[in-house]
Scaffold this motif. Structure first.
Motif, PDB file in Angstrom:
ATOM      1  N   SER A  46       0.807  -1.212   0.000  1.00 53.53           N
ATOM      2  CA  SER A  46       0.000   0.000   0.000  1.00 53.53           C
ATOM      3  C   SER A  46       0.849   1.275   0.000  1.00 53.53           C
ATOM      4  CB  SER A  46      -0.916  -0.008   1.229  1.00 53.53           C
ATOM      5  OG  SER A  46      -1.567   1.215   1.364  1.00 53.53           O
ATOM      6  N   ILE A  47       1.894   1.316   0.821  1.00 52.93           N
ATOM      7  CA  ILE A  47       2.654   2.569   0.944  1.00 52.93           C
ATOM      8  C   ILE A  47       3.907   2.620   0.075  1.00 52.93           C
ATOM      9  CG2 ILE A  47       1.789   2.990   3.258  1.00 52.93           C
ATOM     10  CD1 ILE A  47       4.505   2.261   4.361  1.00 52.93           C
ATOM     11  N   LYS A  48       4.277   1.502  -0.530  1.00 52.79           N
ATOM     12  CA  LYS A  48       5.495   1.465  -1.350  1.00 52.79           C
ATOM     13  C   LYS A  48       5.473   2.513  -2.463  1.00 52.79           C
ATOM     14  CE  LYS A  48       8.800  -1.818  -2.708  1.00 52.79           C
ATOM     15  NZ  LYS A  48       9.162  -3.094  -2.180  1.00 52.79           N
ATOM     16  N   GLN A  49       4.324   2.737  -3.066  1.00 53.77           N
ATOM     17  CA  GLN A  49       4.221   3.701  -4.162  1.00 53.77           C
ATOM     18  C   GLN A  49       4.397   5.140  -3.696  1.00 53.77           C
ATOM     19  OE1 GLN A  49       0.410   2.685  -5.620  1.00 53.77           O
ATOM     20  NE2 GLN A  49      -0.684   3.605  -3.925  1.00 53.77           N
ATOM     21  N   ASP A  50       4.176   5.399  -2.398  1.00 52.59           N
ATOM     22  CA  ASP A  50       4.297   6.755  -1.866  1.00 52.59           C
ATOM     23  C   ASP A  50       5.667   7.055  -1.260  1.00 52.59           C
ATOM     24  OD1 ASP A  50       1.646   7.289  -2.540  1.00 52.59           O
ATOM     25  OD2 ASP A  50       0.939   6.394  -0.670  1.00 52.59           O
ATOM     26  N   GLU A  53       9.602   7.683  -1.286  1.00 49.61           N
ATOM     27  CA  GLU A  53      10.581   8.203  -2.244  1.00 49.61           C
ATOM     28  C   GLU A  53      11.588   7.124  -2.604  1.00 49.61           C
ATOM     29  OE1 GLU A  53      12.384  11.830  -0.939  1.00 49.61           O
ATOM     30  OE2 GLU A  53      10.497  12.577  -0.154  1.00 49.61           O
ATOM     31  N   GLU A  54      12.213   7.256  -3.752  1.00 49.27           N
ATOM     32  CA  GLU A  54      13.153   6.230  -4.209  1.00 49.27           C
ATOM     33  C   GLU A  54      14.420   6.166  -3.343  1.00 49.27           C
ATOM     34  OE1 GLU A  54      15.448   8.382  -7.854  1.00 49.27           O
ATOM     35  OE2 GLU A  54      13.385   7.772  -8.218  1.00 49.27           O
ATOM     36  N   THR A  55      14.705   7.217  -2.569  1.00 52.51           N
ATOM     37  CA  THR A  55      15.866   7.195  -1.677  1.00 52.51           C
ATOM     38  C   THR A  55      15.588   6.401  -0.407  1.00 52.51           C
ATOM     39  OG1 THR A  55      15.170   9.258  -0.633  1.00 52.51           O
ATOM     40  CG2 THR A  55      16.700   9.425  -2.475  1.00 52.51           C
ATOM     41  N   ASP A  56      14.317   6.135  -0.131  1.00 51.40           N
ATOM     42  CA  ASP A  56      13.914   5.403   1.059  1.00 51.40           C
ATOM     43  C   ASP A  56      13.420   4.018   0.643  1.00 51.40           C
ATOM     44  OD1 ASP A  56      14.390   7.822   2.351  1.00 51.40           O
ATOM     45  OD2 ASP A  56      12.304   8.447   2.173  1.00 51.40           O
ATOM     46  N   SER A  57      13.243   3.148   1.638  1.00 55.18           N
ATOM     47  CA  SER A  57      12.727   1.828   1.295  1.00 55.18           C
ATOM     48  C   SER A  57      11.778   1.334   2.381  1.00 55.18           C
ATOM     49  CB  SER A  57      13.868   0.824   1.102  1.00 55.18           C
ATOM     50  OG  SER A  57      14.592   0.657   2.297  1.00 55.18           O
ATOM     51  N   VAL A  58      10.900   0.460   1.966  1.00 53.66           N
ATOM     52  CA  VAL A  58       9.958  -0.186   2.878  1.00 53.66           C
ATOM     53  C   VAL A  58       9.896  -1.650   2.472  1.00 53.66           C
ATOM     54  CG1 VAL A  58       7.973   0.431   1.440  1.00 53.66           C
ATOM     55  CG2 VAL A  58       7.616  -0.165   3.822  1.00 53.66           C
ATOM     56  N   PHE A  59       9.965  -2.525   3.470  1.00 59.45           N
ATOM     57  CA  PHE A  59       9.852  -3.951   3.192  1.00 59.45           C
ATOM     58  C   PHE A  59       9.348  -4.672   4.437  1.00 59.45           C
ATOM     59  CE2 PHE A  59      14.169  -2.984   4.424  1.00 59.45           C
ATOM     60  CZ  PHE A  59      14.501  -3.956   5.371  1.00 59.45           C
ATOM     61  N   SER A  60       8.788  -5.850   4.222  1.00 60.94           N
ATOM     62  CA  SER A  60       8.323  -6.653   5.343  1.00 60.94           C
ATOM     63  C   SER A  60       9.278  -7.828   5.505  1.00 60.94           C
ATOM     64  CB  SER A  60       6.896  -7.123   5.132  1.00 60.94           C
ATOM     65  OG  SER A  60       6.775  -7.824   3.930  1.00 60.94           O
ATOM     66  N   LYS A  61       9.560  -8.134   6.757  1.00 61.90           N
ATOM     67  CA  LYS A  61      10.460  -9.230   7.075  1.00 61.90           C
ATOM     68  C   LYS A  61       9.898  -9.932   8.305  1.00 61.90           C
ATOM     69  CE  LYS A  61      15.294 -10.199   7.975  1.00 61.90           C
ATOM     70  NZ  LYS A  61      16.625  -9.616   8.172  1.00 61.90           N
ATOM     71  N   ASN A  62       9.678 -11.232   8.182  1.00 65.01           N
ATOM     72  CA  ASN A  62       9.059 -12.020   9.248  1.00 65.01           C
ATOM     73  C   ASN A  62       7.735 -11.384   9.641  1.00 65.01           C
ATOM     74  OD1 ASN A  62      11.256 -13.752   9.197  1.00 65.01           O
ATOM     75  ND2 ASN A  62      12.354 -12.568  10.706  1.00 65.01           N
ATOM     76  N   GLU A  63       7.612 -10.897  10.855  1.00 69.10           N
ATOM     77  CA  GLU A  63       6.350 -10.302  11.306  1.00 69.10           C
ATOM     78  C   GLU A  63       6.496  -8.808  11.544  1.00 69.10           C
ATOM     79  OE1 GLU A  63       5.130 -12.568  14.686  1.00 69.10           O
ATOM     80  OE2 GLU A  63       4.576 -14.282  13.464  1.00 69.10           O
ATOM     81  N   SER A  64       7.308  -8.141  10.718  1.00 68.43           N
ATOM     82  CA  SER A  64       7.557  -6.709  10.896  1.00 68.43           C
ATOM     83  C   SER A  64       7.539  -5.972   9.570  1.00 68.43           C
ATOM     84  CB  SER A  64       8.926  -6.485  11.543  1.00 68.43           C
ATOM     85  OG  SER A  64       8.996  -7.070  12.805  1.00 68.43           O
ATOM     86  N   LEU A  65       7.153  -4.716   9.651  1.00 66.04           N
ATOM     87  CA  LEU A  65       7.267  -3.797   8.529  1.00 66.04           C
ATOM     88  C   LEU A  65       8.460  -2.900   8.860  1.00 66.04           C
ATOM     89  CD1 LEU A  65       5.897  -2.631   5.912  1.00 66.04           C
ATOM     90  CD2 LEU A  65       4.920  -0.921   7.433  1.00 66.04           C
ATOM     91  N   ILE A  66       9.404  -2.768   7.949  1.00 68.14           N
ATOM     92  CA  ILE A  66      10.604  -1.985   8.200  1.00 68.14           C
ATOM     93  C   ILE A  66      10.670  -0.832   7.219  1.00 68.14           C
ATOM     94  CG2 ILE A  66      13.124  -2.031   8.298  1.00 68.14           C
ATOM     95  CD1 ILE A  66      12.819  -5.046   9.020  1.00 68.14           C
ATOM     96  N   LEU A  67      10.823   0.375   7.760  1.00 65.52           N
ATOM     97  CA  LEU A  67      10.981   1.590   6.961  1.00 65.52           C
ATOM     98  C   LEU A  67      12.411   2.079   7.122  1.00 65.52           C
ATOM     99  CD1 LEU A  67       7.797   3.429   8.252  1.00 65.52           C
ATOM    100  CD2 LEU A  67       8.039   2.385   6.017  1.00 65.52           C
ATOM    101  N   GLU A  68      13.125   2.253   6.027  1.00 66.46           N
ATOM    102  CA  GLU A  68      14.472   2.828   6.060  1.00 66.46           C
ATOM    103  C   GLU A  68      14.413   4.181   5.375  1.00 66.46           C
ATOM    104  OE1 GLU A  68      17.062  -0.074   4.296  1.00 66.46           O
ATOM    105  OE2 GLU A  68      17.193  -1.186   6.182  1.00 66.46           O
ATOM    106  N   ILE A  69      14.771   5.223   6.107  1.00 68.88           N
ATOM    107  CA  ILE A  69      14.610   6.590   5.633  1.00 68.88           C
ATOM    108  C   ILE A  69      15.958   7.301   5.660  1.00 68.88           C
ATOM    109  CG2 ILE A  69      13.395   8.764   6.047  1.00 68.88           C
ATOM    110  CD1 ILE A  69      11.303   6.981   7.578  1.00 68.88           C
ATOM    111  N   ASN A  70      16.285   8.007   4.581  1.00 68.57           N
ATOM    112  CA  ASN A  70      17.527   8.768   4.465  1.00 68.57           C
ATOM    113  C   ASN A  70      17.212  10.238   4.255  1.00 68.57           C
ATOM    114  OD1 ASN A  70      19.432   6.456   4.360  1.00 68.57           O
ATOM    115  ND2 ASN A  70      18.245   5.973   2.542  1.00 68.57           N
TER     116      ASN A  70
END
Length: 77
Positions: free
Chosen positions: A27-31, A33-50
């Protein structure tokens, strides 16, 4: 030596179940920015922001976490 473009970074881990995390990621991947990332791993949602500055990081954190919260609210209904 070339300096990194982004000086500040943050990693946010939101615990949830695997299915909800995957749906929110899609849902939020499209929103995100390309410098940041979002992914799910096991039972967590991880947001990496620069960011280049703390004010930019604060704004991105607020925006991304708000988007994730709204998505979780919709998924869990």
């Amino acid at each position: 030596m070339k300096q990194p473009q982004y000086k500040i970074s943050s990693r946010i881990k939101i615990k949830s179940n695997k299915k909800s995390s995957k749906l929110v990621e899609q849902s939020i991947k499209q929103d995100i920015e390309e410098t940041d990332s979002v992914f799910s791993k096991n039972e967590s949602l991880i947001l990496e922001i620069n960011a280049k500055e703390i004010s930019e990081l604060r704004a991105k954190l607020s925006s991304h976490v708000r988007a994730a919260n709204v998505s979780y609210d919709i998924v869990l209904e």
